[in-house]
Design an enzyme around this catalytic site. Structure first.
Site, mmCIF file in Angstrom:
data_model
loop_
_atom_site.group_PDB
_atom_site.id
_atom_site.type_symbol
_atom_site.label_atom_id
_atom_site.label_comp_id
_atom_site.label_asym_id
_atom_site.label_seq_id
_atom_site.Cartn_x
_atom_site.Cartn_y
_atom_site.Cartn_z
ATOM 1 N N ASP A 181 0.871 -1.174 0.000
ATOM 2 C CA ASP A 181 0.000 0.000 0.000
ATOM 3 C C ASP A 181 0.906 1.221 0.000
ATOM 4 O OD1 ASP A 181 -3.137 0.667 0.729
ATOM 5 O OD2 ASP A 181 -1.758 2.249 1.359
ATOM 6 N N ARG A 242 -12.681 -4.413 -7.100
ATOM 7 C CA ARG A 242 -13.289 -3.681 -8.211
ATOM 8 C C ARG A 242 -12.857 -4.305 -9.531
ATOM 9 N NH1 ARG A 242 -16.164 -2.038 -4.935
ATOM 10 N NH2 ARG A 242 -16.661 0.103 -4.299
ATOM 11 N N GLU A 271 -20.690 -5.345 -15.563
ATOM 12 C CA GLU A 271 -21.618 -6.215 -14.836
ATOM 13 C C GLU A 271 -23.053 -5.879 -15.230
ATOM 14 O OE1 GLU A 271 -20.700 -5.681 -10.689
ATOM 15 O OE2 GLU A 271 -18.704 -6.575 -10.890
ATOM 16 N N HIS A 289 -20.873 -10.326 -7.556
ATOM 17 C CA HIS A 289 -20.653 -9.121 -6.746
ATOM 18 C C HIS A 289 -21.364 -9.221 -5.391
ATOM 19 C CE1 HIS A 289 -19.417 -4.658 -7.325
ATOM 20 N NE2 HIS A 289 -19.294 -5.010 -6.070
#
Length: 537
Positions: A181, A242, A271, A289
């Protein structure tokens, strides 16, 4: 901000189906006179017709809160989104009308982390494939020999709230965890018992890789064919974050080629994805999802937003704002001219370092020191964080996000502005570096960067910039200009600064083109050039 009392009725309009337990805090509230209206499934024109006297609008993802809706809501003070994403809310319109938007960023953390672990375990043991075979009447044990998680290395790309929770659970499975990160410090990694790593190091070493970054220009297709080429043969990939973070075509090719043993996907670029080519591969398992689709998560996000509504009317503040609340007009008039400058200075610093920022010092000198500078600090933090957080960071939540990642924020005011009417100086401190930039507003000329590190410059903070450190020797400027000309990069303006003759100097160039990594390497190879950074403001 004036808070409500029980003598005034507050109309709360719930436009999407929510857990009744989730809105229980609103129903049981005794100190406020809340009139709760539940009216779901409305067409846009129906919502517009009913919203004129509404004080609070509470939605999930089904209702789109457009500018037309906001402009029709004459009494609206707050919009609550029971969930994380606010794509269905026109934030710009809400901000323009002084309406605070709140969401529930932590309510689905546990749900998403659990789903990630469930997908990883199912992937390792071929559970969906084996079940389908058994359901079709075949008892096949040989085809579905799996792998254990114990002693395997999990690479977590994106170590925010969900990534951290995934790591906790993986360590419970006695996995080794590597984490990337941009804001992860060595101290935080040690505290959590993970190995801090780059994306490339994770690709080279991990047996399983899971992504948990926001979808930003910098993270779109982050895991692509080049990254797959770095990975171990037989690596397994999980994406419950995502669609688009992993390049789907490259993933397909990597699975077909045998580089990737399998993938577990909860999200796709487009989607619904019922006919996606990845779903034709037996090595792929997928869900539609479902990361946040638990009873508890749906209740939790509604509870969080309900509590923020109550807090707003009792204290005038909220816990999870996602846009800028209205501020007194007199304050806005004082500080608004400095908003863009503060953000640009923060953005500049975000692009001169690749290390996590541990501390930021903001100094306000001259006339600007007489104002309430908290909004300026928020704008500076927004600029600093936007490189990695994108649109998720804004004027209101920038301080919260900074503090959440452990950044220390210091503000200082002084009346001495060293020859300027007002001067904003920002210093960032990382584990190994310190960087400073200062800017001002010149009457009739706008914003200027007037100091970088210890060097005096005069640069308009916009467009494509090249920040070059060099040894102050004859020919350096000419060599840089010649090299850029070879790459057909046109120089619009150039500023140079030095502390002493023959020492370290800086060049600040405004150029007409985007400067690529290849171009930077090309310039950095020149004699007496020590460092080259491309900055876009």
């Amino acid at each position: 901000m004036t808070t409500a009392t029980k003598t005034r009725t507050i109309n709360v309009f719930i436009a999407d189906l929510l857990s009744e337990d989730g809105i229980f805090p609103l129903r049981q509230e005794q100190d406020l006179d809340l009139n709760i209206i539940v009216d779901t499934g409305l067409a846009p024109e129906e919502l517009i017709a009913k919203i004129a006297d509404v004080d609070v609008l509470l939605v999930r993802s089904q209702t789109t809160v457009t500018r037309e809706v906001i402009e029709a809501a004459k009494s609206l003070k707050l919009i609550g989104r029971a969930g994380v994403g606010v794509d269905n809310i026109d934030l710009a319109a809400a901000t323009e009308h002084g309406i605070i938007v709140v969401n529930a960023p932590d309510g689905n953390t546990n749900s998403a982390a659990e789903h990630t672990i469930a997908m990883m375990t199912s992937l390792a043991r071929h559970i969906p494939q084996a079940f389908n075979t058994l359901k079709n009447g075949k008892w096949d044990r040989k085809s579905y020999v799996g792998v254990e998680l114990k002693n395997k290395t999990l690479g977590v790309v994106g170590f925010g709230r969900i990534g951290v929770e995934v790591a906790y659970r993986a360590k419970g499975q006695r996995m080794n965890v590597m984490a990337y990160d941009p804001f992860l410090t060595d101290e935080r990694a040690k505290e959590l018992g993970v190995t801090k790593a780059t994306v490339e190091e994770i690709c080279a070493a991990a047996d399983f890789i899971t992504v948990h970054t926001p979808l930003l220009p910098e993270t779109r297709n982050l895991i692509n064919k080049d990254k797959f080429a770095m990975m171990k043969d037989g690596v397994r990939i999980i994406n419950c974050a995502r669609g688009g973070i992993i390049n789907e075509d490259d993933l397909y090719d990597a699975i077909v080629a045998g580089k990737v043993a399998g993938a577990a996907l909860d999200v796709f670029v487009s989607e619904p994805a019922t006919d996606h080519k990845l779903l034709t591969l037996p090595q792929v398992i997928a869900t539609p999802h479902l990361g946040a689709s638990t009873i508890e998560a749906q209740e939790s996000v509604a509870v969080d937003v309900s509590n923020d509504i109550i807090k707003f009317y009792k204290t005038g503040t909220v816990t999870n704002p996602v846009n800028m609340p209205s501020i007194p007009k007199e304050l806005l008039a004082q500080v608004e001219p400095f908003f863009e400058l503060a953000e640009k200075l923060g953005s500049f610093l975000s692009q001169v370092t690749t290390e996590p920022v541990k501390e930021i010092n903001l100094s306000y000198a001259g006339e600007v020191a007489n104002y309430d500078v908290r909004p300026l600090t928020s704008n500076a933090l927004k600029g600093l964080l936007s490189k990695n957080h994108g649109n998720h960071v804004n004027d209101v939540n920038a301080r919260y996000l900074s503090e959440r990642i452990g950044m220390k924020i210091n503000e200082h005011k002084t009346t001495t502005a060293k020859g300027f009417t007002s001067l904003i100086t920002i210093e960032i401190i990382t584990a190994n570096e310190t960087h400073t930039v200062a800017g001002t507003l010149l009457n009739g000329l706008g914003a200027r960067i007037v100091k970088v590190e210890d060097y005096v410059v005069d640069v308009i903070p916009q467009g494509h910039l090249l920040y070059i450190k060099n040894t102050d020797k004859p020919g350096a400027i000419g060599r840089v200009a010649t090299k850029l000309a070879e790459k057909e990069i046109n120089i619009a303006t150039m500023q140079v600064g030095r502390a002493q003759v023959g020492g370290t100097a800086v060049m600040m160039l405004t150029v007409d083109n985007v400067v690529t990594e290849e171009d930077l390497v090309f310039v950095a190879q020149l004699e007496n050039i020590d460092e080259v950074k491309a900055i876009t403001l």
